[in-house]
Design a protein around this motif. Structure first.
Motif, PDB file in Angstrom:
ATOM      1  N   VAL A 179      90.004  98.966  29.902  1.00 44.57           N
ATOM      2  CA  VAL A 179      90.761  97.724  29.835  1.00 44.57           C
ATOM      3  C   VAL A 179      89.988  96.732  28.978  1.00 44.57           C
ATOM      4  N   VAL A 180      90.724  95.910  28.221  1.00 41.22           N
ATOM      5  CA  VAL A 180      90.129  94.772  27.508  1.00 41.22           C
ATOM      6  C   VAL A 180      90.822  93.511  28.018  1.00 41.22           C
ATOM      7  N   ILE A 181      90.031  92.536  28.483  1.00 39.52           N
ATOM      8  CA  ILE A 181      90.596  91.241  28.872  1.00 39.52           C
ATOM      9  C   ILE A 181      90.356  90.296  27.700  1.00 39.52           C
ATOM     10  N   ALA A 182      91.450  89.889  27.040  1.00 36.66           N
ATOM     11  CA  ALA A 182      91.328  89.151  25.774  1.00 36.66           C
ATOM     12  C   ALA A 182      92.187  87.901  25.807  1.00 36.66           C
ATOM     13  N   GLU A 183      91.749  86.916  25.016  1.00 33.62           N
ATOM     14  CA  GLU A 183      92.484  85.657  24.880  1.00 33.62           C
ATOM     15  C   GLU A 183      93.764  85.891  24.081  1.00 33.62           C
ATOM     16  N   ASN A 184      94.815  85.158  24.420  1.00 32.47           N
ATOM     17  CA  ASN A 184      96.167  85.411  23.948  1.00 32.47           C
ATOM     18  C   ASN A 184      96.297  85.371  22.429  1.00 32.47           C
ATOM     19  N   PHE A 185      95.783  84.320  21.770  1.00 31.50           N
ATOM     20  CA  PHE A 185      95.999  84.179  20.325  1.00 31.50           C
ATOM     21  C   PHE A 185      95.315  85.298  19.555  1.00 31.50           C
ATOM     22  N   VAL A 186      94.089  85.641  19.977  1.00 33.92           N
ATOM     23  CA  VAL A 186      93.360  86.695  19.269  1.00 33.92           C
ATOM     24  C   VAL A 186      94.060  88.038  19.459  1.00 33.92           C
ATOM     25  N   ALA A 187      94.436  88.334  20.713  1.00 30.24           N
ATOM     26  CA  ALA A 187      95.093  89.618  20.985  1.00 30.24           C
ATOM     27  C   ALA A 187      96.408  89.740  20.225  1.00 30.24           C
ATOM     28  N   ARG A 188      97.126  88.634  20.096  1.00 28.89           N
ATOM     29  CA  ARG A 188      98.411  88.650  19.388  1.00 28.89           C
ATOM     30  C   ARG A 188      98.209  89.026  17.927  1.00 28.89           C
ATOM     31  N   ARG A 189      97.078  88.564  17.341  1.00 29.25           N
ATOM     32  CA  ARG A 189      96.801  88.907  15.943  1.00 29.25           C
ATOM     33  C   ARG A 189      96.381  90.360  15.801  1.00 29.25           C
ATOM     34  N   LEU A 190      95.631  90.881  16.815  1.00 27.49           N
ATOM     35  CA  LEU A 190      95.064  92.217  16.687  1.00 27.49           C
ATOM     36  C   LEU A 190      96.077  93.323  16.984  1.00 27.49           C
ATOM     37  N   MET A 191      97.053  93.062  17.844  1.00 22.08           N
ATOM     38  CA  MET A 191      97.937  94.140  18.304  1.00 22.08           C
ATOM     39  C   MET A 191      98.706  94.839  17.171  1.00 22.08           C
ATOM     40  N   PRO A 192      99.188  94.110  16.130  1.00 22.53           N
ATOM     41  CA  PRO A 192      99.840  94.842  15.038  1.00 22.53           C
ATOM     42  C   PRO A 192      98.897  95.806  14.315  1.00 22.53           C
ATOM     43  N   LEU A 193      97.585  95.546  14.388  1.00 25.41           N
ATOM     44  CA  LEU A 193      96.604  96.430  13.751  1.00 25.41           C
ATOM     45  C   LEU A 193      96.276  97.636  14.628  1.00 25.41           C
ATOM     46  N   TYR A 194      96.597  97.547  15.912  1.00 21.55           N
ATOM     47  CA  TYR A 194      96.314  98.629  16.866  1.00 21.55           C
ATOM     48  C   TYR A 194      97.600  98.918  17.649  1.00 21.55           C
ATOM     49  N   PRO A 195      98.563  99.611  17.039  1.00 18.11           N
ATOM     50  CA  PRO A 195      99.872  99.810  17.670  1.00 18.11           C
ATOM     51  C   PRO A 195      99.825 100.632  18.949  1.00 18.11           C
ATOM     52  N   SER A 196      98.729 101.345  19.224  1.00 17.22           N
ATOM     53  CA  SER A 196      98.640 102.133  20.456  1.00 17.22           C
ATOM     54  C   SER A 196      98.201 101.299  21.647  1.00 17.22           C
ATOM     55  N   ILE A 197      97.945 100.006  21.421  1.00 13.13           N
ATOM     56  CA  ILE A 197      97.498  99.118  22.505  1.00 13.13           C
ATOM     57  C   ILE A 197      98.647  98.188  22.865  1.00 13.13           C
ATOM     58  N   ARG A 198      98.772  97.898  24.153  1.00 16.19           N
ATOM     59  CA  ARG A 198      99.840  97.027  24.615  1.00 16.19           C
ATOM     60  C   ARG A 198      99.302  96.027  25.643  1.00 16.19           C
ATOM     61  N   SER A 199     100.071  94.941  25.826  1.00 15.59           N
ATOM     62  CA  SER A 199      99.779  93.980  26.891  1.00 15.59           C
ATOM     63  C   SER A 199     100.237  94.582  28.216  1.00 15.59           C
ATOM     64  N   SER A 200      99.350  94.611  29.224  1.00 12.71           N
ATOM     65  CA  SER A 200      99.675  95.319  30.458  1.00 12.71           C
ATOM     66  C   SER A 200      99.503  94.464  31.701  1.00 12.71           C
ATOM     67  N   SER A 201      99.576  93.141  31.570  1.00 14.56           N
ATOM     68  CA  SER A 201      99.507  92.291  32.766  1.00 14.56           C
ATOM     69  C   SER A 201     100.105  90.932  32.460  1.00 14.56           C
ATOM     70  N   ASP A 202     100.397  90.194  33.526  1.00 14.51           N
ATOM     71  CA  ASP A 202     100.697  88.774  33.403  1.00 14.51           C
ATOM     72  C   ASP A 202      99.387  88.033  33.157  1.00 14.51           C
TER      73      ASP A 202
END
Length: 670
Positions: A179-202
């Motif tokens: 698991v990676v616990i990440a801040e919202n803005f950074v994760a939002r930028r990174l997710m298109p670069l890592y399509p196998s990763i998803r947001s998995s919590s509130d």
């Protein structure tokens, strides 16, 4: 050798010049802003130009304070080290701090809200809360607000420190963390670069961006806060927020995609030029025609594959935009959308004033008038902002952004303003009540003296007139009743005066860092008097330590905490229940143990389950939303208790009640 010496000498001259230039810049009237982020729309560089919300906001603050803003880019860890160093050239950095924890630095008012969530590989189970992380390998960015939040807390997971959130994503891809616990803005930028990763919590942690500085720059931070508040009052802050965080603003991350497209276009142009040259060469040499055509066809297929791949990446970025974007034609048909747009067709989706939303009439009105529409919408307990823009060719785009959190923050701010006004009104009313109360006390003292003198005259007059009565009573009985009534008036006036004094003390403004030695028993007694109306139908028992525990703190703030806890206990009591021992509804106790003073509030109410206990101190969480609860009471209490270097322990069971224990450092005893 001579050349090497000359190069070294030139390097020393350049280094000395740079150091001198840095020192001069530092001594001038400027603020050095340390930047590490590459996340739009906060801070990033485009074509060599620094831009973003934080940079533009601080630049505007610099104009108001008469300072020039100098930007220095370093790594996050270097900036953290610099801001803790009083001799550092870095004056201010922007970081995220948890809403319930202050950093050990001088920091500004909150700039913008954010949150952190858990991220896993596709196909992994959803994470409901911190308990679901037990036994897992969790990547935490060292020094970030997630690290600050969990420091000192019990951690049932295996922590893996990383320097960047992107490093955590890479470890997740490699299977080295779960698991990676990440801040919202950074994760939002990174997710298109890592399509196998998803947001998995509130959201697991709520935080806010702040400007922070070394405590030696407290005066500078005070100027920054004044300027920030001025921008908020003038509305310029809201315009900056709308500019950088408005719907669709995250598209700024497409700069890199645009650059790739430009590079690809140049590449395709070069391929086309090569193809033309080859075609000309083939026209001169028929023997090489077949080979040249085959080579050109191969190159074109590669270019088409690259364009197709880039198109998929572009679509992935659009799908990753957190707000709903839907394109309609005049007939109301959906041409493209990055969500299922079912919200627009839900009959419960309506304007904030209660008017129903009808999709097709709204589209036709916008297309016919060629005017955009922005409206606040509501569905159940969720708030949304709807933007409808005509874009030509009888087409319109609808943008949807959830604004529930902003609405809750606005309501909380309004509630705080109302409470502040109520405190001022209470202080004024208390002052006005004191005046007639003083008149009553002064007048009744005169009446008591008069009654003592009149009793002698009454005896003499009764001998002359045996049938004389006072208010229908025999004179002796009447004088006795008058004395008792006078005594009741004195006791009532004293009680009014005591309650008014308590109310005035409670309404006094809080002055931070000026704690005094106070009696814990007196805090309990004052709080009981102020909640007398709520507890009058209940049996409240007190068991106060003698001598009273003495703690260091602010009596007004502690009264606020105890009043809130007593009111919560009253709400939990069900009067027709048969679970009480000797009808003891609420019990308040104080005692001393070793170097600590303890205050315990026990109620025999309905109790709370484990899920409620885990979230009870979260801002805006309440089980009484329908009856007007805001969810801020225990959150504020928790903050006040921490400021007093105390702690709060809550134990509760469904149907058995709740026990809340407050532990304070002991000052002395009386």
């Amino acid at each position: 050798m001579k050349i090497l010496v000359k190069l070294l000498y030139a390097l020393l001259v350049i280094t000395s010049a740079l150091l001198t230039q840095t020192a001069v810049a530092k001594e001038s009237n400027s603020i050095v802003f340390g930047v590490h982020s590459k996340t739009a729309p906060l801070e990033w560089r485009n074509n060599g130009v620094d831009q973003g919300f934080n940079l533009e906001l601080l630049d505007r603050i610099g104009q108001l304070t008469g300072n020039r803003i100098a930007v220095r880019r370093k790594t996050f860890q270097q900036l953290l080290t610099d801001v803790h160093n009083p001799d550092s050239l870095i004056d201010v950095i922007a970081v995220v701090s948890p809403v319930t924890i202050d950093r050990d630095l001088s920091q500004s008012d909150p700039i913008y809200a954010t949150h952190a969530k858990a991220y896993t590989l596709q196909g992994k189970s959803f994470i409901e809360g911190w308990d679901d992380l037990k036994g897992k390998r969790v990547a935490i960015k060292k020094g970030a607000f997630v690290d600050v939040y969990i420091s000192g807390k019990q951690q049932d997971f295996k922590r893996v420190d990383v320097d960047l959130y992107e490093t955590g994503f890479q470890l997740l891809i490699k299977g080295q963390v779960d698991v990676v616990i990440a801040e919202n803005f950074v994760a939002r930028r990174l997710m298109p670069l890592y399509p196998s990763i998803r947001s998995s919590s509130d959201p697991l942690i709520y935080g806010a961006f702040n400007f922070v500085s070394n405590r030696k720059n407290a005066a500078l931070m005070a100027h920054i806060n004044d300027a920030l508040r001025q921008l908020k009052l003038s509305g310029e802050y809201d315009r900056l927020v709308n500019k950088w965080f408005g719907t669709g603003r995250e598209k700024v991350d497409l700069n890199s995609a645009q650059q790739r497209m430009l590079s690809l276009a140049i590449f395709v142009s070069l391929i086309s030029a090569v193809g033309m040259l080859l075609t000309g060469y083939v026209s001169l040499s028929l023997r090489k025609r077949s080979k040249a055509l085959k080579l050109e066809l191969t190159q074109r297929k590669k270019a088409e594959a690259a364009i197709s791949n880039l198109s998929k990446q572009f679509q992935s970025v659009l799908d990753g935009i957190p707000h709903g974007v839907t394109l309609f034609n005049r007939q109301g048909e959906c041409l493209w959308s990055n969500d299922n747009n079912q919200l627009l067709k839900n009959p419960e989706f309506h304007y904030i004033d209660g008017q129903p939303f009808k999709l097709l009439p709204s589209l036709l009105e916008a297309l016919d008038s060629n005017r955009s529409t922005i409206a606040d919408m509501v569905i159940k307990n969720q708030h949304w902002q709807l933007q409808l823009h005509p874009i030509g060719d009888d087409q319109a785009v609808i943008l949807l952004e959830e604004t529930t959190e902003q609405q809750l923050l606005r309501q909380a701010n309004d509630e705080a303003s109302r409470l502040a006004s109520l405190g001022e009104l209470s202080a004024g009313i208390a002052h006005e009540i004191n005046n007639p109360t003083g008149i009553i006390i002064h007048s009744i003292a005169f009446i008591n003296d008069a009654l003592a003198d009149l009793s002698i005259a009454a005896d003499s007059y009764q001998k002359q007139n045996p049938f004389w009565n006072i208010a229908g009573l025999e004179p002796t009985s009447a004088l006795t009743e008058l004395n008792l009534s006078s005594q009741s008036i004195v006791e009532g006036a004293d009680r009014i005066s005591r309650i008014v004094n308590d109310l005035k003390r409670y309404a006094l403004p809080t002055i931070a860092d000026e704690y005094q030695a106070i009696s814990l028993n007196e805090v309990v007694q004052v709080s009981l008097r102020l909640t007398a109306n709520q507890i009058k139908t209940l049996n409240v028992v007190t068991d106060l330590s003698s001598p009273s525990p003495i703690i260091k703190g602010d009596a007004q703030q502690l009264n606020q905490v105890l009043i809130n806890l007593i009111q919560n206990a009253c709400h939990a009591i069900v009067l027709d229940a048969d679970t009480y021992d000797n009808d003891q509804h609420i019990v308040l106790e104080t005692h001393i143990e070793q170097e600590f003073a303890y205050l315990t509030i026990t109620d025999k109410g309905q109790g709370m389950d484990r899920a409620t206990l885990q979230r009870i101190t979260e801002p805006f969480f309440t089980t009484r939303r329908s009856s007007g609860g805001t969810g801020l009471g225990l959150s504020v209490c928790s903050r006040i208790i921490k400021e007093h270097k105390a702690d709060m322990q809550i134990k509760s069971h469904i149907g058995k009640g709740t026990v809340i224990t407050l532990r304070f450092p002991l000052e002395t005893q009386t």
